[in-house]
Design an enzyme around this catalytic site. Structure first.
Site, PDB file in Angstrom:
ATOM      1  N   LYS A  26      87.636 -46.815  98.883  1.00 48.65           N
ATOM      2  CA  LYS A  26      88.874 -46.639  98.135  1.00 48.65           C
ATOM      3  C   LYS A  26      88.649 -46.251  96.676  1.00 48.65           C
ATOM      4  O   LYS A  26      89.588 -45.835  96.001  1.00 48.65           O
ATOM      5  CB  LYS A  26      89.746 -47.896  98.212  1.00 48.65           C
ATOM      6  N   SER A  34      85.972 -53.122 109.352  1.00 47.05           N
ATOM      7  CA  SER A  34      86.477 -51.810 109.777  1.00 47.05           C
ATOM      8  C   SER A  34      85.319 -50.856 110.052  1.00 47.05           C
ATOM      9  O   SER A  34      85.456 -49.923 110.858  1.00 47.05           O
ATOM     10  CB  SER A  34      87.445 -51.214 108.749  1.00 47.05           C
TER      11      SER A  34
END
Ligand code: PMP
Length: 319
Positions: free
Chosen positions: A60, A277
């Site tokens: 991110k 993830s």
């Protein structure tokens, strides 16, 4: 090394712009082989891009940096403004880190059940943390961010990572070109989890333009109630407006249990201590690779395992 990464020694006028040194560390992450778990059979291999090597510890950082640079270029971060966003953690941490280096206040709406590592990291970086209803998950955090902006429109620059085109453009301009530079045209499949969907929208579009035969595989949790931090079960969640389903050639799901299992195995068998993830992406990358006679599958390891150390799935191993 970029000049921005060097400590300034000259007169004040030669100092780099606040934030520039940190910005220069975002991206250019390694694409690594996984000799034990990724070499599925001769001619079929999985490679992973280690996004945990970004300064904020996750993929991110790319989107957050692009969002801030876009807002700066448009003059939207004037004095007195705070940056605000809803986040399951990693975008908030990235904004807090990049904002701290710029002297910009950052407020993050985050579900109250986000783990302690994430909440404490945000506080350590000086962000204001607004905890939202755990039951409502990341959608509840989005609703609260919208409410705060509506209440005090002049106070915040709303980063809105789920709708901001800078989120996917970051990957179109950095992740995609990096992968192609690192591995050339041999890649046959690209596997990425869908959260804001920015990683897939940007990298997927870039790779398809250069390699028309590539298959882009999206990874979602297999149920609405899941433990795959950062990923969305799109059938039941608020759909990010940057999401274009035509960019995903094949939709796959991963269960929380198999993702935990691969997360453990990546740590134990490859020495890659990554987040859950990443385990989900790897579970799907393995299934794809096992179905191939020949191919090169590239996937994303979105963040590091230390951001999940307090989670119960480690208990059996660590207690
Ligand atoms: N994994 C983790 C740990 C994340 O924080 C995110 C971002 N929400 C993703 C996967 C999904 O990435 P994207 O938002 O680019 O779809």
């Amino acid at each position: 090394m970029s000049p921005d990464t060097l400590a300034p020694e000259g007169p004040a006028m030669c100092r780099p712009r606040p934030g520039a040194a940190l910005d220069s560390l975002v991206g250019n992450t390694p694409l690594v082989r996984l000799p034990r778990l990724g070499a599925v059979r001769p001619g079929v291999e999985i490679l992973a891009k280690l996004e945990g090597r970004n300064p904020g510890g996750s993929v991110k950082d790319r989107a957050a940096l692009a969002i801030l640079k876009d807002a700066e270029a448009r003059g939207l971060l004037g004095p007195g403004k705070s940056v605000l966003d809803a986040s399951s953690g990693n975008t908030g941490i990235a904004l807090a880190l990049l904002g701290a280096a710029r002297g910009l206040p950052v407020t993050v709406c985050i579900p109250a059940n986000a783990n302690e590592e994430r909440r404490r990291t945000l506080l350590a970086l000086g962000a204001t943390v607004v905890l939202t209803d755990a039951q409502e998950g990341s959608d509840g955090a989005i609703r609260e961010a919208r409410r705060l902006v509506a209440e005090s429109p002049g106070k915040y620059y709303y980063a809105d990572q789920y709708s901001n085109p800078a989120t996917w453009r970051a990957h179109y301009e950095s992740t995609g070109p990096e992968i192609l530079r690192q591995i050339g045209g041999a890649i046959t499949h690209f596997v990425a989890g869908l959260g804001t969907t920015g990683t897939m929208m940007g990298t997927g579009r870039y790779l398809k333009e250069r390699l028309p035969g590539i298959v882009r595989v999206g990874v979602q949790p297999d149920s609405p109630l899941h433990g795959l931090e950062g990923l969305k079960h799109l059938a039941t969640a608020m759909i990010p407006s940057i999401y274009d389903p035509s960019v995903v050639d094949v939709q796959e799901t991963a269960s929380t249990d198999e993702s935990h299992e691969w997360t453990r195995r990546l740590a134990r068998e490859e020495g890659l201590f990554v987040g859950v993830s990443s385990g989900a992406n790897f579970a799907v990358a393995r299934r794809v690779a096992e179905s191939l006679r020949e191919g090169l599958v590239v996937t994303i390891f979105c963040d590091n395992g230390d951001r999940y150390l307090s989670e119960r799935f480690w208990d059996a191993d660590l207690c």
